[in-house]
Design a protein around this motif. Structure first.
Motif, mmCIF file in Angstrom:
data_model
loop_
_atom_site.group_PDB
_atom_site.id
_atom_site.type_symbol
_atom_site.label_atom_id
_atom_site.label_comp_id
_atom_site.label_asym_id
_atom_site.label_seq_id
_atom_site.Cartn_x
_atom_site.Cartn_y
_atom_site.Cartn_z
ATOM 1 N N LYS A 129 35.522 32.984 57.350
ATOM 2 C CA LYS A 129 36.782 32.652 57.880
ATOM 3 C C LYS A 129 37.904 33.321 57.271
ATOM 4 N N ASP A 130 37.934 33.096 55.682
ATOM 5 C CA ASP A 130 38.905 33.732 54.927
ATOM 6 C C ASP A 130 38.424 34.356 53.579
ATOM 7 N N GLY A 131 38.813 35.369 53.043
ATOM 8 C CA GLY A 131 38.455 36.136 51.952
ATOM 9 C C GLY A 131 38.510 37.615 52.057
ATOM 10 N N TYR A 132 37.728 38.290 51.048
ATOM 11 C CA TYR A 132 37.634 39.812 50.998
ATOM 12 C C TYR A 132 36.041 40.232 51.060
ATOM 13 N N ILE A 133 36.060 41.390 51.704
ATOM 14 C CA ILE A 133 34.615 41.841 51.983
ATOM 15 C C ILE A 133 34.857 43.022 51.025
ATOM 16 N N LEU A 134 33.892 43.499 50.091
ATOM 17 C CA LEU A 134 33.753 44.439 49.216
ATOM 18 C C LEU A 134 32.432 45.250 49.814
ATOM 19 N N ASP A 135 32.719 46.645 49.979
ATOM 20 C CA ASP A 135 31.699 47.488 50.150
ATOM 21 C C ASP A 135 31.642 48.716 49.108
ATOM 22 N N MET A 203 34.435 36.082 48.500
ATOM 23 C CA MET A 203 34.196 37.602 48.286
ATOM 24 C C MET A 203 32.657 37.730 49.094
ATOM 25 N N TYR A 204 32.578 38.676 50.085
ATOM 26 C CA TYR A 204 31.385 39.034 50.826
ATOM 27 C C TYR A 204 30.932 40.311 50.443
ATOM 28 N N GLY A 205 29.829 40.676 49.874
ATOM 29 C CA GLY A 205 29.421 41.833 49.269
ATOM 30 C C GLY A 205 28.652 42.643 50.308
ATOM 31 N N VAL A 206 28.776 43.831 50.425
ATOM 32 C CA VAL A 206 27.633 44.642 51.037
ATOM 33 C C VAL A 206 27.501 46.094 50.523
ATOM 34 N N GLY A 207 26.460 46.760 50.776
ATOM 35 C CA GLY A 207 26.337 47.951 49.904
ATOM 36 C C GLY A 207 25.323 47.966 49.096
ATOM 37 N N THR A 230 27.183 36.289 40.309
ATOM 38 C CA THR A 230 28.401 35.797 39.838
ATOM 39 C C THR A 230 28.814 36.943 38.927
ATOM 40 N N LEU A 231 30.076 36.466 38.612
ATOM 41 C CA LEU A 231 30.935 37.932 37.691
ATOM 42 C C LEU A 231 30.055 37.785 36.365
ATOM 43 N N ASN A 232 29.889 36.549 35.778
ATOM 44 C CA ASN A 232 29.113 36.556 34.656
ATOM 45 C C ASN A 232 27.633 37.168 34.718
ATOM 46 N N GLU A 233 26.969 37.051 35.818
ATOM 47 C CA GLU A 233 25.753 37.831 36.048
ATOM 48 C C GLU A 233 25.689 39.279 35.849
ATOM 49 N N VAL A 268 30.759 48.784 37.359
ATOM 50 C CA VAL A 268 32.079 48.718 36.894
ATOM 51 C C VAL A 268 33.024 48.409 38.108
ATOM 52 N N ILE A 269 32.898 49.013 39.073
ATOM 53 C CA ILE A 269 33.985 48.905 40.450
ATOM 54 C C ILE A 269 33.878 47.290 40.854
ATOM 55 N N LEU A 270 32.592 46.861 40.810
ATOM 56 C CA LEU A 270 32.388 45.378 41.394
ATOM 57 C C LEU A 270 33.237 44.390 40.474
ATOM 58 N N THR A 271 33.052 44.604 39.052
ATOM 59 C CA THR A 271 33.600 43.802 38.002
ATOM 60 C C THR A 271 35.124 43.701 38.223
#
Length: 306
Positions: A129-135, A203-207, A230-233, A268-271
């Protein structure tokens, strides 16, 4: 296996060249076969031009895939390229050589088109519905903003896991100083990011980088699934790899050996992206640009301004 009701997608990326075969199950596309070749095309770029060796590598791989397409009588197939060819100065020449030497047609996706296809792919997998997608790819990173279940905008950063590795890392696993250098570069890139920061925790991740991070973390921590990270992971896994923790290296080589050198640069990019948008956890989608492009072509979806 016959080609009726089956569709082929060849995705020429900076790190891998993938050939997926899908069947149509009541309007949903399911992968029935997947071949992946780690071409590392970003490594065949000198003075911002793809080398002759890089062009020959693409041609050789595509001709192998072409034989499979012919053997299976797959009538409908699509071939597209992303940052590996998009970001080089001689892209027009590279495309003409590939077309001439394979007799295959291929499309060069713009950064905006790649982002839109990411959106279509994820939306077919997750009720977003709402958020970011990161590839995070090998040669570029796409960030897509979604609001009200609709594509709003996307940007393409000219840096990915393989290109970042190539520019900064001398060995296989980055040192701490090399990590800081990559972090600085990515942070500067994101400061120029025109995607608005909205109030969302999604946030939804692909790649490959994100999926590999989920798989490695699942194995390391005996998690029930690899659907979230998670960010911590992510930060913990990055630190473990930089320190060359024996168990972490073992698991990484077991789960995704071909990414041992690009995993830290990708994370690094993901973080940095997660921190910029104040995201604590990423939901990992099984779909991405390939599925999105298939939906785009088969459903005849049009987006003005790509």
């Amino acid at each position: 296996m016959e080609g009726r009701g089956m569709y082929g997608i060849v995705d020429i990326g900076s790190n891998t060249i993938r050939f997926n075969i899908y069947n149509d199950n009541k309007g949903k596309y399911r992968v029935v076969s997947s071949k992946k070749t780690f071409a590392g095309l970003s490594s065949y770029v000198e003075d911002n031009k793809m080398t002759e060796e890089g062009i020959k590598k693409v041609v050789k791989i595509l001709n192998k895939f072409k034989k499979t397409i012919e053997d299976l009588s797959i009538d409908e197939y699509y071939i597209f390229a992303t940052a590996a060819i998009r970001n080089v100065e001689n892209s027009t020449y590279v495309l003409s050589r590939i077309r001439k030497e394979t007799n295959l047609d291929l499309t060069l996706l713009s950064g905006k088109m790649e982002g839109f296809c990411d959106f279509l792919g994820v939306k077919a997998d997750i009720d977003i519905k709402d958020g970011y997608i990161l590839d995070i790819g090998g040669g570029s990173t796409e960030i897509i903003l979604v609001q009200g279940g609709e594509y709003i905008d996307s940007i393409s950063l000219p840096e990915g896991s393989l290109s970042l590795f190539k520019k900064n890392v001398r060995g296989i696993v980055p040192s701490l100083n090399e990590y800081y250098s990559m972090q600085y570069q990515v942070s500067n890139l994101l400061m120029e990011c025109p995607i608005p920061v909205v109030n969302t925790r999604n946030m939804y991740g692909v790649g490959g980088t994100i999926r590999a991070a989920g798989n490695i973390t699942q194995e390391l921590h005996s998690k029930d699934n690899n659907k979230n990270i998670t960010l911590n992971e992510v930060e913990d896994l990055t630190l473990r790899l930089i320190k060359q923790d024996r168990e972490t290296l073992r698991v990484t080589l077991q789960v995704t050996p071909e990414r041992i050198h690009t995993q830290v640069p990708g994370m690094v990019i993901l973080t940095e992206v997660m921190k910029m948008f104040n995201i604590g956890e990423v939901e990992i989608s099984k779909n991405g640009v390939r599925e999105g492009y298939l939906y785009l072509k088969q459903k005849e979806i049009v987006y003005d301004g790509l």
